[in-house]
Scaffold this motif. Structure first.
Motif, PDB file in Angstrom:
ATOM      1  N   ALA A  52     -34.771  18.441 -14.297  1.00 15.80           N
ATOM      2  CA  ALA A  52     -34.386  19.304 -13.176  1.00 15.80           C
ATOM      3  C   ALA A  52     -35.589  19.668 -12.303  1.00 15.80           C
ATOM      4  CB  ALA A  52     -33.709  20.568 -13.695  1.00 15.80           C
ATOM      5  N   GLU A 128     -27.813  36.723 -16.585  1.00 14.69           N
ATOM      6  CA  GLU A 128     -27.153  36.814 -15.288  1.00 14.69           C
ATOM      7  C   GLU A 128     -28.038  37.496 -14.253  1.00 14.69           C
ATOM      8  OE1 GLU A 128     -23.299  38.546 -15.760  1.00 14.69           O
ATOM      9  OE2 GLU A 128     -22.767  37.136 -17.344  1.00 14.69           O
ATOM     10  N   PRO A 133     -33.090  34.009 -13.591  1.00 17.94           N
ATOM     11  CA  PRO A 133     -32.143  33.573 -12.545  1.00 17.94           C
ATOM     12  C   PRO A 133     -32.781  33.526 -11.149  1.00 17.94           C
ATOM     13  CG  PRO A 133     -31.097  35.158 -13.996  1.00 17.94           C
ATOM     14  CD  PRO A 133     -32.558  35.140 -14.349  1.00 17.94           C
ATOM     15  N   ARG A 134     -33.685  34.446 -10.868  1.00 21.35           N
ATOM     16  CA  ARG A 134     -34.371  34.417  -9.563  1.00 21.35           C
ATOM     17  C   ARG A 134     -35.282  33.198  -9.454  1.00 21.35           C
ATOM     18  NH1 ARG A 134     -34.938  40.031 -10.707  1.00 21.35           N
ATOM     19  NH2 ARG A 134     -37.170  39.763 -11.028  1.00 21.35           N
ATOM     20  N   LEU A 136     -34.794  30.295 -10.934  1.00 22.54           N
ATOM     21  CA  LEU A 136     -33.926  29.141 -10.740  1.00 22.54           C
ATOM     22  C   LEU A 136     -33.402  29.080  -9.307  1.00 22.54           C
ATOM     23  CD1 LEU A 136     -31.960  29.173 -14.116  1.00 22.54           C
ATOM     24  CD2 LEU A 136     -33.934  27.777 -13.483  1.00 22.54           C
ATOM     25  N   ALA A 137     -33.108  30.235  -8.731  1.00 17.68           N
ATOM     26  CA  ALA A 137     -32.658  30.275  -7.334  1.00 17.68           C
ATOM     27  C   ALA A 137     -33.783  29.809  -6.410  1.00 17.68           C
ATOM     28  CB  ALA A 137     -32.194  31.680  -6.969  1.00 17.68           C
ATOM     29  N   GLU A 140     -33.994  26.268  -6.475  1.00 16.73           N
ATOM     30  CA  GLU A 140     -32.723  25.652  -6.067  1.00 16.73           C
ATOM     31  C   GLU A 140     -32.131  24.803  -7.187  1.00 16.73           C
ATOM     32  OE1 GLU A 140     -33.412  23.733  -2.294  1.00 16.73           O
ATOM     33  OE2 GLU A 140     -33.709  25.660  -1.281  1.00 16.73           O
ATOM     34  N   VAL A 141     -32.161  25.378  -8.387  1.00 16.79           N
ATOM     35  CA  VAL A 141     -31.603  24.732  -9.578  1.00 16.79           C
ATOM     36  C   VAL A 141     -30.433  25.581 -10.066  1.00 16.79           C
ATOM     37  CG1 VAL A 141     -32.075  24.113 -11.986  1.00 16.79           C
ATOM     38  CG2 VAL A 141     -33.798  23.672 -10.231  1.00 16.79           C
ATOM     39  N   ASP A 142     -29.312  24.940 -10.305  1.00 23.30           N
ATOM     40  CA  ASP A 142     -28.092  25.608 -10.738  1.00 23.30           C
ATOM     41  C   ASP A 142     -28.130  25.847 -12.255  1.00 23.30           C
ATOM     42  OD1 ASP A 142     -25.495  26.496 -11.152  1.00 23.30           O
ATOM     43  OD2 ASP A 142     -24.562  24.611 -10.576  1.00 23.30           O
ATOM     44  N   GLN A 143     -28.021  27.127 -12.644  1.00 22.08           N
ATOM     45  CA  GLN A 143     -28.023  27.472 -14.066  1.00 22.08           C
ATOM     46  C   GLN A 143     -26.923  26.746 -14.826  1.00 22.08           C
ATOM     47  OE1 GLN A 143     -28.338  31.864 -13.391  1.00 22.08           O
ATOM     48  NE2 GLN A 143     -28.949  31.868 -15.523  1.00 22.08           N
ATOM     49  N   SER A 144     -25.726  26.724 -14.271  1.00 20.99           N
ATOM     50  CA  SER A 144     -24.609  26.094 -14.980  1.00 20.99           C
ATOM     51  C   SER A 144     -24.832  24.593 -15.137  1.00 20.99           C
ATOM     52  CB  SER A 144     -23.279  26.389 -14.280  1.00 20.99           C
ATOM     53  OG  SER A 144     -23.313  25.937 -12.953  1.00 20.99           O
ATOM     54  N   ALA A 145     -25.506  23.974 -14.179  1.00 17.89           N
ATOM     55  CA  ALA A 145     -25.818  22.542 -14.298  1.00 17.89           C
ATOM     56  C   ALA A 145     -26.812  22.310 -15.438  1.00 17.89           C
ATOM     57  CB  ALA A 145     -26.378  22.003 -12.989  1.00 17.89           C
TER      58      ALA A 145
END
Length: 155
Positions: A52, A128, A133-134, A136-137, A140-145
């Protein structure tokens, strides 16, 4: 809780402590564990992160960006963090304790009871809110992916 950690998971926690110490942090946070997970070669967790684009180097850069962004939003101009010697052993911060707790809960539901790097990464990605999470944002990587890429947990 620590008795359920596999050798690779213990390595991740120790390496997370090294990352925390290198940034003059006073505790081990979940983002320090994330950096360590990206370095633990030969694990599915590391492969998923690196695939990723989340290498240790990039994660450290993202952590710096997030720190600077957070300080600026509070009206504080960021400056380099002076690295000073810290305690030989750092405590786990709430975010890291919560990661370990989530990993323990997951391990009680699976066939295998040990907590390895993959279970640790799932627990890190289950957050969450907070720094991870910040990060990953920002990347630009999707946590669920990422969670999907880890595959199904043993049932």
């Amino acid at each position: 809780m620590f008795d359920r950690l596999t050798d690779e998971a213990r390595w991740v926690v120790r390496r997370g402590q090294d990352h925390a110490r290198a940034t003059s942090a006073t505790t081990i946070e979940s983002e320090h564990l994330l950096v360590a997970l990206s370095e633990r070669e030969g694990t599915r967790a590391q492969r998923v992160l690196v695939d990723a684009g989340l290498t240790a180097e990039r994660l450290r850069g993202l952590i710096d960006q997030e720190r600077d962004r957070s300080l600026r939003s509070a009206g504080i101009e960021p400056s380099p963090i002076p690295v000073s010697p810290s305690a030989s052993s750092l405590a786990l911060a709430t975010s890291a304790k919560n990661v370990l707790r989530r990993a323990v809960v997951r391990s009680t539901r699976g066939k295998t009871k040990g907590i390895d790097a993959t279970r640790l990464l799932r627990a890190v990605l289950d957050q969450e809110a907070g720094t991870v999470p910040r990060l990953l944002a920002l990347a630009e990587v999707d946590q669920s992916a990422l969670l999907a890429a880890l595959g199904e947990e043993d049932a």
